[in-house]
Design a protein around this motif. Structure first.
Motif, PDB file in Angstrom:
ATOM      1  N   LEU A   7      -3.953   6.463   9.063  1.00  0.00           N
ATOM      2  CA  LEU A   7      -3.559   5.524   8.009  1.00  0.00           C
ATOM      3  C   LEU A   7      -2.112   5.074   8.141  1.00  0.00           C
ATOM      4  O   LEU A   7      -1.791   3.913   7.860  1.00  0.00           O
ATOM      5  CB  LEU A   7      -3.799   6.160   6.636  1.00  0.00           C
ATOM      6  N   ASN A   8      -1.219   5.963   8.568  1.00  0.00           N
ATOM      7  CA  ASN A   8       0.179   5.573   8.756  1.00  0.00           C
ATOM      8  C   ASN A   8       0.303   4.536   9.869  1.00  0.00           C
ATOM      9  O   ASN A   8       1.067   3.579   9.762  1.00  0.00           O
ATOM     10  CB  ASN A   8       1.032   6.795   9.088  1.00  0.00           C
ATOM     11  N   TYR A   9      -0.470   4.743  10.914  1.00  0.00           N
ATOM     12  CA  TYR A   9      -0.458   3.786  12.025  1.00  0.00           C
ATOM     13  C   TYR A   9      -1.046   2.454  11.582  1.00  0.00           C
ATOM     14  O   TYR A   9      -0.562   1.386  11.975  1.00  0.00           O
ATOM     15  CB  TYR A   9      -1.252   4.352  13.200  1.00  0.00           C
ATOM     16  N   ARG A  10      -2.086   2.504  10.745  1.00  0.00           N
ATOM     17  CA  ARG A  10      -2.678   1.259  10.226  1.00  0.00           C
ATOM     18  C   ARG A  10      -1.630   0.447   9.469  1.00  0.00           C
ATOM     19  O   ARG A  10      -1.522  -0.772   9.654  1.00  0.00           O
ATOM     20  CB  ARG A  10      -3.851   1.574   9.300  1.00  0.00           C
ATOM     21  N   ASP A  11      -0.855   1.097   8.629  1.00  0.00           N
ATOM     22  CA  ASP A  11       0.174   0.392   7.870  1.00  0.00           C
ATOM     23  C   ASP A  11       1.214  -0.230   8.799  1.00  0.00           C
ATOM     24  O   ASP A  11       1.703  -1.343   8.558  1.00  0.00           O
ATOM     25  CB  ASP A  11       0.848   1.354   6.892  1.00  0.00           C
ATOM     26  N   PHE A  12       1.546   0.490   9.867  1.00  0.00           N
ATOM     27  CA  PHE A  12       2.500  -0.015  10.859  1.00  0.00           C
ATOM     28  C   PHE A  12       1.960  -1.264  11.546  1.00  0.00           C
ATOM     29  O   PHE A  12       2.658  -2.271  11.696  1.00  0.00           O
ATOM     30  CB  PHE A  12       2.793   1.087  11.881  1.00  0.00           C
ATOM     31  N   ILE A  13       0.700  -1.235  11.957  1.00  0.00           N
ATOM     32  CA  ILE A  13       0.077  -2.366  12.642  1.00  0.00           C
ATOM     33  C   ILE A  13      -0.027  -3.567  11.716  1.00  0.00           C
ATOM     34  O   ILE A  13       0.156  -4.718  12.144  1.00  0.00           O
ATOM     35  CB  ILE A  13      -1.315  -1.970  13.179  1.00  0.00           C
ATOM     36  N   CYS A  14      -0.302  -3.333  10.454  1.00  0.00           N
ATOM     37  CA  CYS A  14      -0.391  -4.436   9.494  1.00  0.00           C
ATOM     38  C   CYS A  14       0.916  -5.213   9.437  1.00  0.00           C
ATOM     39  O   CYS A  14       0.919  -6.441   9.270  1.00  0.00           O
ATOM     40  CB  CYS A  14      -0.744  -3.908   8.109  1.00  0.00           C
ATOM     41  N   ARG A  15       2.019  -4.517   9.594  1.00  0.00           N
ATOM     42  CA  ARG A  15       3.332  -5.203   9.579  1.00  0.00           C
ATOM     43  C   ARG A  15       3.573  -5.958  10.881  1.00  0.00           C
ATOM     44  O   ARG A  15       4.258  -6.988  10.887  1.00  0.00           O
ATOM     45  CB  ARG A  15       4.446  -4.189   9.338  1.00  0.00           C
TER      46      ARG A  15
END
Length: 229
Positions: free
Chosen positions: A16-24
């Motif tokens: 989930l942390n990586y998902r948030d990073f990719i969204c940015r």
């Protein structure tokens, strides 16, 4: 079915942390379509999938719902060892690429052994009106034709790309900056002659100045070539 199996496995591998990073990183992509699987995990999974006969069912299931499925698709294609089959699959996939991350992930290993055959298709892709097809073509020229196979003919192909797209122009800048790092004396006249539009020209210089492969003296001179707006 393998499509559902793959989707379930991707969610099991979700970070989930990586998902948030990719969204940015990819602001023009719907966050709900991003699962958030790290690239090394996807690469390992792709190497497992390419050995399965039913992986073709996954490759045919276009368009994919999730960004991570598109990334995995590209990584599976990278593992295909037969040039003709790989090329066929790449051509089928290109129209469905909808962001720079998926585009830049697509780099079939087999292309390294078939440069002349690949060039035929690069020329076709460069004429496309689809921005990520053109970006992919320039990326293939950058990856495979700035070394021993380099000729100015390939540089000319890139200078003739006039698709007014941010992601295409960024790739053109990346190509020329990499060209300055690998073929400085041959690429430099294109910068001195202002062959590129002002934005792409200046972006090329910016990316070249960030490169560790370009000398201090070369960077000093490149700064003098920047075009004032």
């Amino acid at each position: 079915m393998i499509v559902e199996e793959i989707r379930e496995e991707l969610f099991r591998k979700q970070d989930l942390n990586y998902r948030d990073f990719i969204c940015r990183l990819i602001p023009n992509t719907n966050p709900e379509t991003i699962i958030g699987v790290r690239t090394p995990v996807l690469r390992k999974y792709a190497k497992q999938l390419v050995k399965r006969e039913d992986v073709r069912d996954f490759l045919k299931a276009l368009p994919h719902r999730y960004q991570d499925e598109n990334l995995l698709h590209g990584l599976v294609l990278a593992e295909i060892k037969e040039f003709d089959l790989c090329l066929k699959e790449v051509n089928q996939f290109l129209p469905y690429i909808n962001n720079w991350a998926v585009c830049d992930m697509l780099s079939p290993k087999v292309f390294q052994r078939y440069h002349q055959e690949l060039l035929v298709y690069i020329r076709k892709w460069l004429k496309s009106e689809e921005e990520y097809t053109v970006r992919f073509a320039i990326g293939m020229l950058m990856e495979h034709f700035l070394g021993d196979d380099f000729t100015l003919e390939y540089v000319e192909l890139v200078t003739k790309v006039h698709l007014d797209s941010y992601y295409v122009k960024m790739m053109v800048a990346w190509y020329f900056a990499t060209g300055l790092a690998k073929q400085y004396e041959k690429i430099l006249p294109y910068m001195e002659g202002k062959y590129l539009d002002t934005w792409t020209h200046n972006k090329t210089i910016q990316k070249a100045l960030e490169s560790y492969r370009i000398t201090f003296e070369q960077k000093t001179y490149l700064r003098t070539l920047k075009v004032k707006k």
